[in-house]
Motif scaffolding. Structure first.
Motif, PDB file in Angstrom:
ATOM      1  N   LEU A  94       0.837  -1.195   0.000  1.00  0.00           N
ATOM      2  CA  LEU A  94       0.000   0.000   0.000  1.00  0.00           C
ATOM      3  C   LEU A  94       0.875   1.250   0.000  1.00  0.00           C
ATOM      4  CD1 LEU A  94      -2.845   1.182   0.078  1.00  0.00           C
ATOM      5  CD2 LEU A  94      -2.768   1.049   2.583  1.00  0.00           C
ATOM      6  N   HIS A  95       1.962   1.211   0.753  1.00  0.00           N
ATOM      7  CA  HIS A  95       2.903   2.336   0.777  1.00  0.00           C
ATOM      8  C   HIS A  95       3.500   2.566  -0.609  1.00  0.00           C
ATOM      9  CE1 HIS A  95       5.940   5.081   2.197  1.00  0.00           C
ATOM     10  NE2 HIS A  95       6.910   4.294   1.778  1.00  0.00           N
ATOM     11  N   TYR A 100       3.501   5.825  -5.620  1.00  0.00           N
ATOM     12  CA  TYR A 100       3.586   5.799  -7.076  1.00  0.00           C
ATOM     13  C   TYR A 100       2.379   6.470  -7.745  1.00  0.00           C
ATOM     14  CZ  TYR A 100       4.458   4.117 -11.790  1.00  0.00           C
ATOM     15  OH  TYR A 100       4.698   4.065 -13.132  1.00  0.00           O
ATOM     16  N   ARG A 101       1.236   6.434  -7.103  1.00  0.00           N
ATOM     17  CA  ARG A 101       0.007   6.877  -7.776  1.00  0.00           C
ATOM     18  C   ARG A 101       0.086   8.294  -8.337  1.00  0.00           C
ATOM     19  NH1 ARG A 101      -5.985   6.649  -5.198  1.00  0.00           N
ATOM     20  NH2 ARG A 101      -4.895   7.822  -3.592  1.00  0.00           N
ATOM     21  N   PRO A 102       0.686   9.293  -7.657  1.00  0.00           N
ATOM     22  CA  PRO A 102       0.767  10.624  -8.272  1.00  0.00           C
ATOM     23  C   PRO A 102       1.515  10.645  -9.603  1.00  0.00           C
ATOM     24  CG  PRO A 102       1.264  10.742  -5.928  1.00  0.00           C
ATOM     25  CD  PRO A 102       1.232   9.290  -6.285  1.00  0.00           C
ATOM     26  N   HIS A 170      -0.810   1.451 -14.247  1.00  0.00           N
ATOM     27  CA  HIS A 170      -1.081   2.448 -15.286  1.00  0.00           C
ATOM     28  C   HIS A 170      -2.495   2.400 -15.823  1.00  0.00           C
ATOM     29  CE1 HIS A 170       3.521   2.385 -16.033  1.00  0.00           C
ATOM     30  NE2 HIS A 170       3.190   3.156 -15.025  1.00  0.00           N
ATOM     31  N   GLN A 171      -3.131   1.231 -15.758  1.00  0.00           N
ATOM     32  CA  GLN A 171      -4.467   1.108 -16.328  1.00  0.00           C
ATOM     33  C   GLN A 171      -5.576   1.217 -15.286  1.00  0.00           C
ATOM     34  OE1 GLN A 171      -4.886   1.044 -19.632  1.00  0.00           O
ATOM     35  NE2 GLN A 171      -2.655   1.165 -19.784  1.00  0.00           N
ATOM     36  N   VAL A 172      -5.270   0.926 -14.038  1.00  0.00           N
ATOM     37  CA  VAL A 172      -6.312   0.882 -13.000  1.00  0.00           C
ATOM     38  C   VAL A 172      -6.022   1.846 -11.854  1.00  0.00           C
ATOM     39  CG1 VAL A 172      -7.608  -0.583 -11.409  1.00  0.00           C
ATOM     40  CG2 VAL A 172      -6.775  -1.529 -13.574  1.00  0.00           C
ATOM     41  N   GLY A 177      -9.768   5.801  -6.629  1.00  0.00           N
ATOM     42  CA  GLY A 177      -9.874   6.616  -5.423  1.00  0.00           C
ATOM     43  C   GLY A 177      -9.195   5.903  -4.271  1.00  0.00           C
ATOM     44  N   ASP A 178      -9.147   6.551  -3.111  1.00  0.00           N
ATOM     45  CA  ASP A 178      -8.436   5.977  -1.974  1.00  0.00           C
ATOM     46  C   ASP A 178      -9.021   4.628  -1.555  1.00  0.00           C
ATOM     47  OD1 ASP A 178      -6.665   8.063  -1.861  1.00  0.00           O
ATOM     48  OD2 ASP A 178      -7.752   9.161  -0.309  1.00  0.00           O
ATOM     49  N   GLY A 179     -10.353   4.552  -1.480  1.00  0.00           N
ATOM     50  CA  GLY A 179     -10.988   3.293  -1.101  1.00  0.00           C
ATOM     51  C   GLY A 179     -10.722   2.196  -2.106  1.00  0.00           C
ATOM     52  N   ASP A 180     -10.793   2.535  -3.384  1.00  0.00           N
ATOM     53  CA  ASP A 180     -10.507   1.558  -4.428  1.00  0.00           C
ATOM     54  C   ASP A 180      -9.060   1.100  -4.350  1.00  0.00           C
ATOM     55  OD1 ASP A 180     -13.080   1.788  -5.449  1.00  0.00           O
ATOM     56  OD2 ASP A 180     -12.527   3.409  -6.812  1.00  0.00           O
ATOM     57  N   LEU A 181      -8.163   2.033  -4.078  1.00  0.00           N
ATOM     58  CA  LEU A 181      -6.746   1.693  -3.988  1.00  0.00           C
ATOM     59  C   LEU A 181      -6.513   0.668  -2.891  1.00  0.00           C
ATOM     60  CD1 LEU A 181      -3.822   2.187  -4.901  1.00  0.00           C
ATOM     61  CD2 LEU A 181      -3.681   3.998  -3.177  1.00  0.00           C
ATOM     62  N   ASP A 182      -7.138   0.869  -1.739  1.00  0.00           N
ATOM     63  CA  ASP A 182      -6.971  -0.072  -0.636  1.00  0.00           C
ATOM     64  C   ASP A 182      -7.376  -1.483  -1.056  1.00  0.00           C
ATOM     65  OD1 ASP A 182      -6.128   2.057   0.852  1.00  0.00           O
ATOM     66  OD2 ASP A 182      -7.916   2.179   2.110  1.00  0.00           O
TER      67      ASP A 182
END
Length: 204
Positions: A94-95, A100-102, A170-172, A177-182
């Protein structure tokens, strides 16, 4: 006073924010002119050319920054060893993804441009070799110490996991959003755990 290199980094970050906004509107990096990009950032065209030779040069700067951030974040995963647990793995991944997400939207453009820009193609190849090599080293160390499944092929397994993660990033993840990322990271942690660690002698 900041150095020219510092100013280049600062400008690249400002332009990353601007181009991400344009990409979020559905535009492709290839279709965004330098004039359009600089207008979005509230800067002049001459400012761009004071620090970058072209849009490919800007992509390479973004790539350097993203690679450094990812390298530092990934060290948390590579550092897991005999105290490794499923919860610790999920937290480490998660870290990595949050760091990386930005960069994910512009790095997708880097990978796309690598198809026709030989310098970017070499840059992408170097990035992926580094990531695969780091995970391969982690796997080999874990097999010696008993916390990675002993029958895995270290290089091939590392390559599959890293390239799979690159596509999802890159595709997802770039659009999550934050919840989806978790939830996405929980799913990735399941894949990694069951691939590398679940069948290890020291699995817990």
């Amino acid at each position: 006073m900041s150095t020219r290199a510092d100013r280049r980094v600062q400008l690249a970050e400002r332009l990353r924010v601007a181009v991400t906004a344009l990409l979020d509107e559905g535009e492709s990096y290839a279709a965004i002119s330098i004039e359009r990009l600089m207008a979005e950032a509230g800067l002049s065209r001459s400012t761009f050319y004071a620090y970058f030779t072209d849009k490919g040069d800007l992509l390479r700067e973004w790539s350097v920054r993203a690679t450094e951030d990812t390298r530092q974040a990934a060290a948390r995963w590579w550092g897991l060893d005999t105290e490794l647990t499923r919860e610790a793995l999920t937290a480490a991944l998660l870290h990595v993804m949050r760091e990386y997400r930005p960069h994910a939207r512009v790095m997708a453009s880097v990978y796309d441009a690598a198809g026709y820009d030989s310098e970017l193609r070499d840059e992408v190849a170097s990035i992926m070799r580094e990531h695969v090599g780091s995970l391969e080293e982690h796997i080999r160390r874990g097999q010696v110490e008993g916390w990675v499944a002993p029958d895995l092929l270290p290089h091939e397994t590392a390559a599959w996991l890293i390239w799979m993660a690159e596509r999802v990033e890159h595709q997802v993840i770039a659009r999550s959003g934050d919840g989806d990322l978790d939830q996405l990271v929980v799913g990735f942690a399941d894949v990694v755990w069951n691939t590398l660690y679940a069948l290890a002698p020291a699995a817990r």
